[in-house]
Scaffold this active site. Structure first.
Site, PDB file in Angstrom:
ATOM      1  N   SER A 146       0.832  -1.194   0.000  1.00 45.24           N
ATOM      2  CA  SER A 146       0.000   0.000   0.000  1.00 45.24           C
ATOM      3  C   SER A 146       0.873   1.253   0.000  1.00 45.24           C
ATOM      4  O   SER A 146       1.664   1.448  -0.926  1.00 45.24           O
ATOM      5  CB  SER A 146      -0.960  -0.052   1.201  1.00 45.24           C
ATOM      6  N   GLU A 240      -9.954  -4.180  -5.915  1.00 46.16           N
ATOM      7  CA  GLU A 240      -9.377  -3.047  -5.186  1.00 46.16           C
ATOM      8  C   GLU A 240      -9.521  -1.738  -5.960  1.00 46.16           C
ATOM      9  O   GLU A 240      -9.350  -1.701  -7.189  1.00 46.16           O
ATOM     10  CB  GLU A 240      -7.890  -3.284  -4.926  1.00 46.16           C
ATOM     11  N   HIS A 270      -7.684  -5.580   0.163  1.00 47.58           N
ATOM     12  CA  HIS A 270      -6.430  -4.836   0.121  1.00 47.58           C
ATOM     13  C   HIS A 270      -5.399  -5.439   1.085  1.00 47.58           C
ATOM     14  O   HIS A 270      -5.687  -5.653   2.256  1.00 47.58           O
ATOM     15  CB  HIS A 270      -6.730  -3.391   0.494  1.00 47.58           C
TER      16      HIS A 270
END
Length: 307
Positions: A146, A240, A270
């Site tokens: 991320s 996502e 995620h």
């Protein structure tokens, strides 16, 4: 799809996405991830954690009992640049330490909004440079998820620009590569994403890099010069909002002749890798990371010996 995944997605929608609908601010991640830490911080008996510093930056070093004497996995945790820690990511990092046989160095970089861009990236550069004094670049793999995947790519761009030796490979798990939001999946997957809402994504820039140009490649690596970056693995879920951040980055790197492996996983949330204690898909994904790392560490070591 496993039964566990079938159950986890609605659970994530209830526990996390519902909170973002009420308060669509990326800072909502901080209490969510703080609540994760007590459970996630547990380590198996065969993994040791040391709190060290590299280049003045706090780093958690995880070492498995049967670890090799060489090699380092330099890991950068996610959390929207405002949350998370090496401890929240131990379900992933302790497995990387055990299965790769490498010591994992998880960077505890400064978080926004208390420390805005480029503070976190500067910490990653400083820690990596210090690690080079102990481990040669061809024995290092850099990874992140991320926001940490963003920092891993931004770190590689900074290293290249500053003439610092690049690692053997990069591992990017659901990375955020485009804060300018020029892709379409943030809208097309907004309802399908099990965690995030579109309005939350819009708050990230103001928290992480207020007043900065989102096209800055150290903020949005998608808009950087990716030529000559190391071989890179991308994992991302097909539902996502950040799907395009991986697929477009992979396409751009391939066009620049970078070796890229990308796998788009069906229906996973995620950074599902953090759910490895529960989720078979997470353990399978980690197994694939380990294979990728082993292949490219051997290749980088062979090139180093040949030179």
């Amino acid at each position: 799809m496993s039964l566990q995944l079938l159950l986890i997605n609605p659970m994530m929608r209830f526990q996390v996405k519902r909170r973002f609908k009420k308060n669509p601010d990326v800072m909502t991640l901080r209490p969510v991830m703080q609540a994760m830490e007590p459970q996630n911080a547990k380590l198996p008996a065969d993994v040791t954690a040391q709190q060290i510093t590299l280049g003045g930056v706090p780093v958690e070093k995880l070492t498995a009992t049967a670890a090799e004497s060489s090699g380092a996995f330099f890991y950068i945790h996610g959390g929207g640049w405002v949350a998370g820690s090496p401890r929240t990511h131990r379900p992933l990092t302790h497995r990387l330490a055990t299965q790769t046989g490498m010591a994992v160095y998880a960077v505890d970089y400064r978080l926004a909004p208390e420390h805005v861009f480029p503070a976190g990236l500067d910490d990653c550069v400083a820690a990596y440079r210090a690690l080079l004094e102990e481990v040669p670049a061809h024995e290092i793999v850099v990874g992140g998820d991320s926001a940490g995947g963003n920092l891993a790519l931004a770190l590689a761009l900074r290293l290249k620009a500053e003439g610092i030796p690049l690692p053997a490979a990069l591992v990017c798990l659901s990375p955020a590569t485009d804060l300018a939001a020029t892709g379409g999946s943030r809208i097309s997957n907004a309802k399908r994403d099990a965690l995030f809402v579109e309005e939350m994504m819009e708050t990230v820039e103001g928290r992480y890099c207020p007043g900065a140009d989102p096209l800055n490649p150290y903020i949005s690596p998608l808009h950087g010069d990716v030529a000559n970056l190391p071989p890179t693995l991308f994992h991302v879920g097909d539902t996502e909002m950040l799907l395009d951040d991986s697929t477009r980055m992979a396409d751009k790197m391939r066009a620049a002749a970078v070796s890229v492996t990308i796998k788009v996983w069906p229906k996973v949330p995620h950074v599902w890798h953090l759910m490895a204690d529960l989720l078979p898909e997470a353990r399978q994904a980690i197994d694939e990371i380990v294979v990728f790392v082993q292949i490219h560490r051997r290749a980088a070591s062979g090139l180093e010996k040949a030179s």
